[in-house]
Design a protein around this motif. Structure first.
Motif, PDB file in Angstrom:
ATOM      1  N   ILE A  26     -27.642  40.629  73.343  1.00  0.00           N
ATOM      2  CA  ILE A  26     -26.331  40.838  73.970  1.00  0.00           C
ATOM      3  C   ILE A  26     -25.280  40.284  73.020  1.00  0.00           C
ATOM      4  CG2 ILE A  26     -24.752  40.021  75.744  1.00  0.00           C
ATOM      5  CD1 ILE A  26     -26.370  41.767  77.297  1.00  0.00           C
ATOM      6  N   GLU A  27     -24.368  41.161  72.632  1.00  0.00           N
ATOM      7  CA  GLU A  27     -23.273  40.753  71.751  1.00  0.00           C
ATOM      8  C   GLU A  27     -21.969  40.831  72.536  1.00  0.00           C
ATOM      9  OE1 GLU A  27     -23.252  42.865  68.048  1.00  0.00           O
ATOM     10  OE2 GLU A  27     -21.408  41.897  67.365  1.00  0.00           O
ATOM     11  N   HIS A  28     -21.005  40.006  72.191  1.00  0.00           N
ATOM     12  CA  HIS A  28     -19.664  40.188  72.760  1.00  0.00           C
ATOM     13  C   HIS A  28     -19.069  41.397  72.058  1.00  0.00           C
ATOM     14  CE1 HIS A  28     -18.817  36.632  75.406  1.00  0.00           C
ATOM     15  NE2 HIS A  28     -20.002  36.309  74.889  1.00  0.00           N
ATOM     16  N   GLY A  71     -25.037  39.482  66.062  1.00  0.00           N
ATOM     17  CA  GLY A  71     -24.154  40.577  65.757  1.00  0.00           C
ATOM     18  C   GLY A  71     -22.925  40.182  64.913  1.00  0.00           C
ATOM     19  N   ASN A  72     -22.234  41.234  64.529  1.00  0.00           N
ATOM     20  CA  ASN A  72     -21.044  41.078  63.696  1.00  0.00           C
ATOM     21  C   ASN A  72     -20.031  40.127  64.336  1.00  0.00           C
ATOM     22  OD1 ASN A  72     -22.225  42.955  61.995  1.00  0.00           O
ATOM     23  ND2 ASN A  72     -21.096  44.689  62.836  1.00  0.00           N
ATOM     24  N   PHE A  73     -20.015  40.103  65.669  1.00  0.00           N
ATOM     25  CA  PHE A  73     -19.069  39.242  66.380  1.00  0.00           C
ATOM     26  C   PHE A  73     -19.215  37.776  65.972  1.00  0.00           C
ATOM     27  CE2 PHE A  73     -18.486  36.345  70.011  1.00  0.00           C
ATOM     28  CZ  PHE A  73     -17.148  36.568  70.308  1.00  0.00           C
ATOM     29  N   ASN A 172     -25.426  36.494  60.476  1.00  0.00           N
ATOM     30  CA  ASN A 172     -25.808  37.870  60.812  1.00  0.00           C
ATOM     31  C   ASN A 172     -25.426  38.806  59.671  1.00  0.00           C
ATOM     32  OD1 ASN A 172     -26.459  40.115  62.797  1.00  0.00           O
ATOM     33  ND2 ASN A 172     -24.356  40.629  62.261  1.00  0.00           N
ATOM     34  N   GLU A 173     -26.369  39.600  59.222  1.00  0.00           N
ATOM     35  CA  GLU A 173     -26.131  40.675  58.240  1.00  0.00           C
ATOM     36  C   GLU A 173     -25.145  40.245  57.151  1.00  0.00           C
ATOM     37  OE1 GLU A 173     -25.203  44.370  60.276  1.00  0.00           O
ATOM     38  OE2 GLU A 173     -27.271  44.566  60.954  1.00  0.00           O
ATOM     39  N   MET A 174     -25.457  39.142  56.484  1.00  0.00           N
ATOM     40  CA  MET A 174     -24.501  38.598  55.527  1.00  0.00           C
ATOM     41  C   MET A 174     -24.388  39.424  54.243  1.00  0.00           C
ATOM     42  SD  MET A 174     -23.199  36.226  57.306  1.00  0.00           S
ATOM     43  CE  MET A 174     -22.013  35.852  56.044  1.00  0.00           C
ATOM     44  N   ALA A 243     -32.949  47.726  61.832  1.00  0.00           N
ATOM     45  CA  ALA A 243     -33.081  49.170  61.559  1.00  0.00           C
ATOM     46  C   ALA A 243     -32.621  49.972  62.762  1.00  0.00           C
ATOM     47  CB  ALA A 243     -34.526  49.527  61.229  1.00  0.00           C
ATOM     48  N   TYR A 244     -31.810  50.977  62.501  1.00  0.00           N
ATOM     49  CA  TYR A 244     -31.357  51.916  63.537  1.00  0.00           C
ATOM     50  C   TYR A 244     -31.685  53.319  63.059  1.00  0.00           C
ATOM     51  CZ  TYR A 244     -28.632  48.011  65.445  1.00  0.00           C
ATOM     52  OH  TYR A 244     -28.247  46.811  65.999  1.00  0.00           O
ATOM     53  N   TYR A 245     -32.085  54.168  64.002  1.00  0.00           N
ATOM     54  CA  TYR A 245     -32.473  55.543  63.660  1.00  0.00           C
ATOM     55  C   TYR A 245     -31.679  56.522  64.511  1.00  0.00           C
ATOM     56  CZ  TYR A 245     -36.171  53.012  61.356  1.00  0.00           C
ATOM     57  OH  TYR A 245     -36.838  52.136  60.529  1.00  0.00           O
ATOM     58  N   ASP A 291     -34.810  41.512  64.451  1.00  0.00           N
ATOM     59  CA  ASP A 291     -33.909  41.179  65.545  1.00  0.00           C
ATOM     60  C   ASP A 291     -32.788  42.176  65.815  1.00  0.00           C
ATOM     61  OD1 ASP A 291     -32.297  40.043  63.475  1.00  0.00           O
ATOM     62  OD2 ASP A 291     -33.312  38.128  63.763  1.00  0.00           O
ATOM     63  N   GLU A 292     -32.837  43.356  65.204  1.00  0.00           N
ATOM     64  CA  GLU A 292     -32.035  44.496  65.662  1.00  0.00           C
ATOM     65  C   GLU A 292     -32.833  45.754  65.361  1.00  0.00           C
ATOM     66  OE1 GLU A 292     -27.874  44.801  64.701  1.00  0.00           O
ATOM     67  OE2 GLU A 292     -27.650  42.616  64.663  1.00  0.00           O
ATOM     68  N   TRP A 293     -33.159  46.491  66.402  1.00  0.00           N
ATOM     69  CA  TRP A 293     -33.815  47.789  66.206  1.00  0.00           C
ATOM     70  C   TRP A 293     -33.488  48.688  67.390  1.00  0.00           C
ATOM     71  CZ3 TRP A 293     -37.286  49.882  69.662  1.00  0.00           C
ATOM     72  CH2 TRP A 293     -37.823  49.004  70.618  1.00  0.00           C
ATOM     73  N   ALA A 352     -31.783  46.237  70.145  1.00  0.00           N
ATOM     74  CA  ALA A 352     -30.318  46.107  70.087  1.00  0.00           C
ATOM     75  C   ALA A 352     -29.697  47.371  70.669  1.00  0.00           C
ATOM     76  CB  ALA A 352     -29.877  45.897  68.640  1.00  0.00           C
ATOM     77  N   GLN A 353     -29.045  47.233  71.815  1.00  0.00           N
ATOM     78  CA  GLN A 353     -28.768  46.011  72.541  1.00  0.00           C
ATOM     79  C   GLN A 353     -29.267  46.185  73.978  1.00  0.00           C
ATOM     80  OE1 GLN A 353     -24.836  44.377  71.857  1.00  0.00           O
ATOM     81  NE2 GLN A 353     -24.962  44.743  69.655  1.00  0.00           N
ATOM     82  N   LEU A 354     -28.621  45.540  74.959  1.00  0.00           N
ATOM     83  CA  LEU A 354     -29.234  45.496  76.294  1.00  0.00           C
ATOM     84  C   LEU A 354     -28.435  46.209  77.393  1.00  0.00           C
ATOM     85  CD1 LEU A 354     -31.524  44.366  78.051  1.00  0.00           C
ATOM     86  CD2 LEU A 354     -30.334  42.176  78.121  1.00  0.00           C
TER      87      LEU A 354
HETATM   88  O1  AHR Z   1     -25.812  46.135  67.196  1.00  0.00           O
HETATM   89  C1  AHR Z   1     -24.564  46.551  66.699  1.00  0.00           C
HETATM   90  C2  AHR Z   1     -24.251  45.951  65.342  1.00  0.00           C
HETATM   91  O2  AHR Z   1     -25.158  46.449  64.405  1.00  0.00           O
HETATM   92  C3  AHR Z   1     -24.403  44.457  65.216  1.00  0.00           C
HETATM   93  O3  AHR Z   1     -23.264  43.766  65.604  1.00  0.00           O
HETATM   94  C4  AHR Z   1     -24.623  44.287  63.743  1.00  0.00           C
HETATM   95  O4  AHR Z   1     -25.385  43.150  63.441  1.00  0.00           O
HETATM   96  C5  AHR Z   1     -25.285  45.579  63.313  1.00  0.00           C
HETATM   97  O5  AHR Z   1     -24.664  46.126  62.210  1.00  0.00           O
END
Ligand code: AHR
Length: 502
Positions: A26-28, A71-73, A172-174, A243-245, A291-293, A352-354
């Motif tokens: 859960i991201e803001h 997350g980026n937040f 996160n994703e530095m 990873a996102y698809y 921790d993000e898929w 990612a995410q909920l």
């Molecule tokens: O999940 C959305 C975003 O994807 C996250 O904030 C970031 O870590 C990634 O790029």
């Protein structure tokens, strides 16, 4: 009809299933928190303002751990803004998502929600605009069981007992150019090592995740992991994968084979971590926190979803609200299969995410909450995958894809609970035709099928929406049969299946 034959034997094991593999995030961001989990005026809201209908769905989903607050937040987040009397909390700009953060829900509120959904907190510290001291302050605030100004402040804010947060992400994703305070691999490796050492000096029981690449498609992928771990190997427990698809240009065949990419990604990161270990002659093994898929239509987000303008910082805008199809759910199911097949090295993971943001659970303000198609493979896998993952021998027909060449039509994993004797078989049929599968399991003494469910639809793009929230759901697959220790089943075209046997 395409065919696959799978052979298993309880002697041959990949490793135990770590419950943290069924984590989420859960991201803001957008309506994940506000108008998602938290909506004080909602008819189902509890005394704390949290939606009970969402709590019920998250519990049903079976989420072990929740990564928070980004997350980026997190790379612009000042944690102390989110604690103390609500009326005193500052309102801040969130540069990552071009939104306004009211801090109405902060660390204490979110932790109380986690208790309601029965999940563990996984916190990320800000290494974008902040550093070692702020990470230490947050850790002292959450975990110190004793007296200090920060621990006293926590107690004054309503929580005497420490939160005892075990899992911590070091930023996160530095590596990402979009990240506030982006760093080079060398600079990040050094700050990650320094922050980790300091945090462990305060609390040696914590588990630490160093940022891996934001994706296997990043130009620095591989070199980033090697450099970061060269600095931080001794100080961290995990390296992250993200990873996102998405289906691109109507290429369903390649999209359904997305887990081939995830599989190679995991193997590459494991190889890199192990090569650093060998160079360091280290006894320790660094594992993966995936921790993000998820499936995310990110190319659409780039064009449509961006908020712009110096005078335009909305609160909880509708962002990244992807509506998932049956095909998306089948891919999510096969990504879970892949994570499980690597259970020896992927020991933590977060879908990612909920809620609302690229999420299995959707809500409407003042209205219902519902399950997206992707809800089902996650919930059922979390419920049925217990014990250990077995090695499988798979002989399967294959099909040609533009992106990954020749790919097996069936993706599979088998889990075995030694205590209960229960075996669960998870199968994905990537073919756009029925496929028959046989699982040779005669060494397991199985006598009956307890449950056999398939998710599929004649329309692979069918979705659950506000107007039609129950359009798609898993159905019983009554083709499953067990005879002389061999399970046979027919998989519908483009489908995900789970079979539980005893
Ligand atoms: O999940 C959305 C975003 O994807 C996250 O904030 C970031 O870590 C990634 O790029």
């Amino acid at each position: 009809m395409p065919r696959a034959r799978i052979t298993i034997n309880p002697q041959y094991q990949v490793g135990p299933i770590h419950r943290r593999i069924f984590g989420s995030f859960i991201e803001h961001l957008g309506r994940a928190v506000y108008d998602g989990i938290f909506e004080p005026g909602h008819p189902t809201a509890d005394a704390d303002g949290f939606r009970q209908d969402v709590i019920d769905l998250v519990r049903e989903l079976g989420v072990s751990t929740i990564r928070y607050p980004g997350g980026n937040f997190v790379s612009g987040f000042r944690w102390e803004d989110s604690v103390g009397p609500i009326e005193d909390r500052p309102v801040r700009l969130d540069l990552a998502w071009h939104s306004t953060e009211t801090n109405r829900v902060g660390l204490h509120e979110f932790s109380s929600w986690l208790e309601k959904v029965d999940s563990e907190l996984m916190l990320a510290v800000n290494l974008g605009t902040r550093g070692v001291q702020e990470a230490l302050d947050l850790l002292e605030y959450t975990n110190l069981n004793g007296q200090s100004t920060l621990a006293d402040q926590r107690a004054a804010n309503g929580r005497t007992k420490p939160y005892g947060v075990r899992m911590w992400c070091l930023g996160n994703e530095m590596d990402g150019p979009w990240q506030l305070g982006q760093l080079s691999a060398g600079d990040y490796g050094k700050i990650a090592a320094r922050t980790a050492k300091a945090m462990r000096q305060l609390d040696p029981t914590i588990e630490l995740v160093a940022c891996g690449s934001s994706g296997a498609n990043m130009p620095t992928f591989g070199d980033w992991e090697r450099t970061v771990l060269a600095h931080a190997y001794d100080d961290v427990d995990y390296i992250s994968c993200h990873a996102y698809y998405e289906e691109k240009d109507g290429d369903l065949g390649s999209f359904l084979a997305s887990s081939v990419n995830m599989d190679g990604f995991i193997s590459a990161v494991v190889a890199t971590a192990d090569s650093v270990r060998a160079e360091k002659r280290s006894e320790k093994q660094v594992n993966i926190s995936f921790d993000e898929w998820n499936v995310w239509y990110i190319s659409r987000y780039r064009d449509e979803d961006k908020i712009r303008g110096i005078d335009n910082w909305p609160v909880a805008p509708r962002l990244l609200e992807d509506k998932y199809s049956v095909a998306d759910a089948v891919v999510v199911g096969s990504l879970m299969i892949t994570l499980l097949r690597h259970a020896d090295r992927v020991t933590s993971a977060s879908l990612a995410q909920l809620v609302n943001v690229i999420a299995p659970v959707m809500t409407e303000p003042g209205g219902p909450a519902w399950r997206q198609t992707t809800f089902f493979p996650f919930a059922i896998t979390s419920r049925l995958a217990r014990g250990i993952v077995l090695e499988t021998r798979v002989q399967a027909d294959s099909y040609e894809t533009d992106e990954y060449g020749s790919v097996p039509v069936v993706d599979s994993v088998v889990t075995y609970d030694e205590e209960t004797g229960e075996v669960s078989v998870f199968l994905v049929n990537r073919a756009q035709a029925q496929t028959t599968v046989e699982v040779e399991a005669s060494t397991l003494g199985l006598t009956h099928i307890e449950e056999s469910l398939s998710l599929w639809d004649a329309d692979v793009y069918a979705k659950n929406t506000l107007a039609d929230p129950e359009r798609v759901a898993p159905r019983e697959n009554d083709s499953a049969m067990l005879a002389a220790g061999v399970l046979s089943v027919t998989l519908p075209p483009v489908s995900w299946t789970a079979i539980a046997l005893r």
